[in-house]
Design a protein around this motif. Sequence first.
Motif, PDB file in Angstrom:
ATOM      1  N   THR A 149     -16.994   2.521 -56.357  1.00  0.00           N
ATOM      2  CA  THR A 149     -17.764   2.387 -55.119  1.00  0.00           C
ATOM      3  C   THR A 149     -19.181   2.898 -55.349  1.00  0.00           C
ATOM      4  OG1 THR A 149     -16.994   4.545 -54.357  1.00  0.00           O
ATOM      5  CG2 THR A 149     -15.842   2.610 -53.469  1.00  0.00           C
ATOM      6  N   ASP A 202     -22.642   4.573 -53.088  1.00  0.00           N
ATOM      7  CA  ASP A 202     -22.904   5.306 -51.847  1.00  0.00           C
ATOM      8  C   ASP A 202     -23.910   4.534 -51.015  1.00  0.00           C
ATOM      9  OD1 ASP A 202     -21.303   7.283 -52.808  1.00  0.00           O
ATOM     10  OD2 ASP A 202     -22.971   8.481 -53.599  1.00  0.00           O
ATOM     11  N   PRO A 259     -18.893   5.106 -48.765  1.00  0.00           N
ATOM     12  CA  PRO A 259     -18.637   4.250 -49.922  1.00  0.00           C
ATOM     13  C   PRO A 259     -18.810   2.776 -49.581  1.00  0.00           C
ATOM     14  CG  PRO A 259     -16.580   5.190 -49.110  1.00  0.00           C
ATOM     15  CD  PRO A 259     -17.683   5.783 -48.287  1.00  0.00           C
ATOM     16  N   ILE A 260     -19.544   2.050 -50.414  1.00  0.00           N
ATOM     17  CA  ILE A 260     -19.742   0.615 -50.208  1.00  0.00           C
ATOM     18  C   ILE A 260     -19.443  -0.119 -51.505  1.00  0.00           C
ATOM     19  CG2 ILE A 260     -21.394   0.741 -48.305  1.00  0.00           C
ATOM     20  CD1 ILE A 260     -23.647   0.507 -50.376  1.00  0.00           C
ATOM     21  N   ARG A 261     -19.305  -1.424 -51.437  1.00  0.00           N
ATOM     22  CA  ARG A 261     -18.931  -2.220 -52.604  1.00  0.00           C
ATOM     23  C   ARG A 261     -20.126  -2.854 -53.303  1.00  0.00           C
ATOM     24  NH1 ARG A 261     -14.252  -1.079 -53.713  1.00  0.00           N
ATOM     25  NH2 ARG A 261     -12.543  -1.181 -52.243  1.00  0.00           N
ATOM     26  N   CYS A 312     -24.100   0.473 -45.971  1.00  0.00           N
ATOM     27  CA  CYS A 312     -22.790   0.104 -45.453  1.00  0.00           C
ATOM     28  C   CYS A 312     -23.000  -0.812 -44.239  1.00  0.00           C
ATOM     29  CB  CYS A 312     -21.991   1.344 -45.064  1.00  0.00           C
ATOM     30  SG  CYS A 312     -22.629   2.210 -43.624  1.00  0.00           S
TER      31      CYS A 312
END
Length: 142
Positions: free
Chosen positions: A86, A88, A95-97, A102
């Motif tokens: 992940t 930040d 957590p983002i992809r 986000c």
Amino acid sequence: MVRDMALNAQACKRCGKLFNYISGDKLCPICREEMEAKFQEVKKYILDHPGVSMTEVSEACDVQSTWIQKWLREERLELTEGSAITLDCESCGAPIRSGRLCNKCIDKFKAAAGNYVRSNRSSEDDPYQRSASAKMRFLQND
Ligand SMILES: [Zn+2]
Ligand SMILES: [Zn+2]
């Protein structure tokens, strides 16, 4: 895109060799090619090993995690569902992809852009249009 052919010697940030820098990463042509190959290797590794962590990819492909993060932020690299990797969110740290923010923060920024335009204009277009026209106006006034 080459506006100026004047020599702009820069040290490659990977091998330290001087090269004629034009744009993008400060990498000499050789390292640029090698990092491109690494990128393909990392991409394949993540596809072949769903659920792998950042450290594992970094070690298996012998590439610094900062590169992997960079590719993810540029959205060149995509993570599969259930991946342990992940990033930040740059605003709240969630957590983002991929990318920088986000979904919650993206919505927040979109709403803020919408409010800005609404206070200057009474039309009720869709929010995407509104933020796009706000950006356009900003660029024109600049
Ligand atoms: Zn180099
Ligand atoms: Zn966020």
